[in-house]
Design an enzyme around this catalytic site. Structure first.
Site, PDB file in Angstrom:
ATOM      1  N   ASP A  15       0.834  -1.208   0.000  1.00 26.71           N
ATOM      2  CA  ASP A  15       0.000   0.000   0.000  1.00 26.71           C
ATOM      3  C   ASP A  15       0.872   1.262   0.000  1.00 26.71           C
ATOM      4  O   ASP A  15       1.965   1.259   0.563  1.00 26.71           O
ATOM      5  CB  ASP A  15      -0.896  -0.040   1.250  1.00 26.71           C
ATOM      6  N   ARG A  19       0.155   7.613  -2.622  1.00 33.46           N
ATOM      7  CA  ARG A  19       0.717   8.663  -1.752  1.00 33.46           C
ATOM      8  C   ARG A  19       2.173   8.941  -2.106  1.00 33.46           C
ATOM      9  O   ARG A  19       2.636  10.068  -2.063  1.00 33.46           O
ATOM     10  CB  ARG A  19       0.579   8.248  -0.281  1.00 33.46           C
ATOM     11  N   ASN A  63     -10.546  -3.260  -6.588  1.00 27.11           N
ATOM     12  CA  ASN A  63      -9.731  -2.317  -7.389  1.00 27.11           C
ATOM     13  C   ASN A  63     -10.325  -2.033  -8.777  1.00 27.11           C
ATOM     14  O   ASN A  63      -9.965  -1.040  -9.408  1.00 27.11           O
ATOM     15  CB  ASN A  63      -8.288  -2.806  -7.540  1.00 27.11           C
TER      16      ASN A  63
HETATM   17  C1  FPP Z   1      -1.908   0.179  -3.375  1.00 26.08           C
HETATM   18  O1  FPP Z   1      -1.463   1.492  -3.522  1.00 26.08           O
HETATM   19  C2  FPP Z   1      -1.447  -0.675  -4.445  1.00 26.08           C
HETATM   20  C3  FPP Z   1      -2.249  -1.266  -5.376  1.00 26.08           C
HETATM   21  C4  FPP Z   1      -3.689  -1.068  -5.452  1.00 26.08           C
HETATM   22  C5  FPP Z   1      -1.764  -2.150  -6.407  1.00 26.08           C
HETATM   23  C6  FPP Z   1      -0.427  -2.805  -6.158  1.00 26.08           C
HETATM   24  C7  FPP Z   1       0.337  -2.752  -7.420  1.00 26.08           C
HETATM   25  C8  FPP Z   1       1.661  -2.697  -7.531  1.00 26.08           C
HETATM   26  C9  FPP Z   1       2.563  -2.809  -6.379  1.00 26.08           C
HETATM   27  C10 FPP Z   1       2.337  -2.499  -8.827  1.00 26.08           C
HETATM   28  C11 FPP Z   1       2.123  -3.556  -9.822  1.00 26.08           C
HETATM   29  C12 FPP Z   1       2.279  -4.932  -9.304  1.00 26.08           C
HETATM   30  C13 FPP Z   1       2.856  -5.929 -10.003  1.00 26.08           C
HETATM   31  C14 FPP Z   1       2.865  -7.309  -9.460  1.00 26.08           C
HETATM   32  C15 FPP Z   1       3.480  -5.684 -11.288  1.00 26.08           C
HETATM   33  P1  FPP Z   1      -2.539   2.629  -3.612  1.00 26.08           P
HETATM   34  O2  FPP Z   1      -2.689   3.003  -5.024  1.00 26.08           O
HETATM   35  O3  FPP Z   1      -3.797   2.199  -2.919  1.00 26.08           O
HETATM   36  O4  FPP Z   1      -1.834   3.751  -2.769  1.00 26.08           O
HETATM   37  P2  FPP Z   1      -2.526   4.920  -1.944  1.00 26.08           P
HETATM   38  O5  FPP Z   1      -3.336   4.261  -0.845  1.00 26.08           O
HETATM   39  O6  FPP Z   1      -1.366   5.692  -1.416  1.00 26.08           O
HETATM   40  O7  FPP Z   1      -3.375   5.711  -2.904  1.00 26.08           O
END
Ligand code: FPP
Length: 241
Positions: A15, A19, A63
């Site tokens: 996560d 941010r 998502n």
């Molecule tokens: C959360 O950050 C992350 C995700 C919803 C997706 C995870 C994806 C990756 C780590 C990159 C791609 C993965 C692979 C396996 C290639 P967020 O967007 O919710 O962050 P925030 O809460 O700060 O907005």
């Protein structure tokens, strides 16, 4: 070498990509791109530190509700990651397992996942679980449907069903339960991730945003895990016998 108290299975809620991007005045997708780099670092760190199973929460069933462009960008990133990492998984003898509702993913991703799973299926030391289109509640519903179908077909007597039997219908059927669940970015919730499998998991909350996650933070989580006492409902005296 694997130390005595090394978790056999670490599951990570990655996560903080958004941010991270905001802090660096970059578009959200750049945060995800850096997040994919952190995935590669973590996979390497897991193997080098003797963690045999690593499951990463890469895309949840919820998502899909993100802005369309972000979903498309995440799928593109995943496609690139799978194409690039296939040879790496083979070189490092890591088995890939998809954890989630496979058939609702874009076809090109399904094809790549299928190829990677097939090419790595015989490796039995290290496993990378990619949680894609994953949600615990969906997983339980899918498992209950499959159990009910098997009972209707007369494959087993429902009275004989226990949790071990039921767990064979979960997406994680051939993986051990996570010993340790890590969540980055300072948030403190499980977000529908491996809720049954993590019934007895230790939880480590890291303040680091996922794109900044590095081997030192991974080692810090393992060290914290090693200092915990897991009692599974027993007393300290009972487990020290
Ligand atoms: C959360 O950050 C992350 C995700 C919803 C997706 C995870 C994806 C990756 C780590 C990159 C791609 C993965 C692979 C396996 C290639 P967020 O967007 O919710 O962050 P925030 O809460 O700060 O907005």
């Amino acid at each position: 070498m694997t130390a005595v108290n090394t978790p056999k299975h670490i599951a990570i809620i990655m996560d903080g990509n958004g941010r991270w991007a905001k802090q660096h005045k970059l578009p959200r997708i750049e945060g995800h791109r850096r997040g994919a780099e952190a995935v590669k670092r973590t996979l390497k760190a897991a193997q080098e530190n003797g963690v045999k199973n690593l499951t990463l929460f890469a895309f949840s069933v919820e998502n899909w509700n993100r802005p369309k462009l972000e979903v498309l960008a995440l799928m593109d990133l995943l496609e690139r990651f799978l194409s690039e990492q296939m040879s790496e998984l083979i070189k490092r003898k890591i088995r890939l397992r998809v954890v989630g509702r496979y058939r609702e993913l874009p076809e090109r991703i399904q094809t790549l996942l299928h190829k990677a799973e097939e090419a790595t299926q015989d490796y039995d030391e290290y496993t990378l679980g990619l949680a894609l289109n994953y949600g615990s509640r969906t997983e339980v519903v899918d498992a209950v449907k499959a159990v009910a179908q098997a009972a209707i077909e007369g494959s087993f007597d429902p009275n004989d069903l226990d949790y071990d039997g039921f767990s064979q219908y979960l997406y994680t059927r051939d993986m051990p339960d996570p010993d340790l669940v890590i969540r980055t970015s300072g948030e403190c919730r499980l977000s529908n991730f491996l809720l049954l499998q993590s019934a007895y998991s230790e939880i480590y909350l890291s303040k680091v945003l996922w794109p900044d996650f590095c081997e030192n933070e991974f080692k810090a989580a393992i060290a914290e895990y090693a200092s915990r006492e897991r009692r599974y409902g027993k007393t300290t005296e009972q487990i020290k016998v």
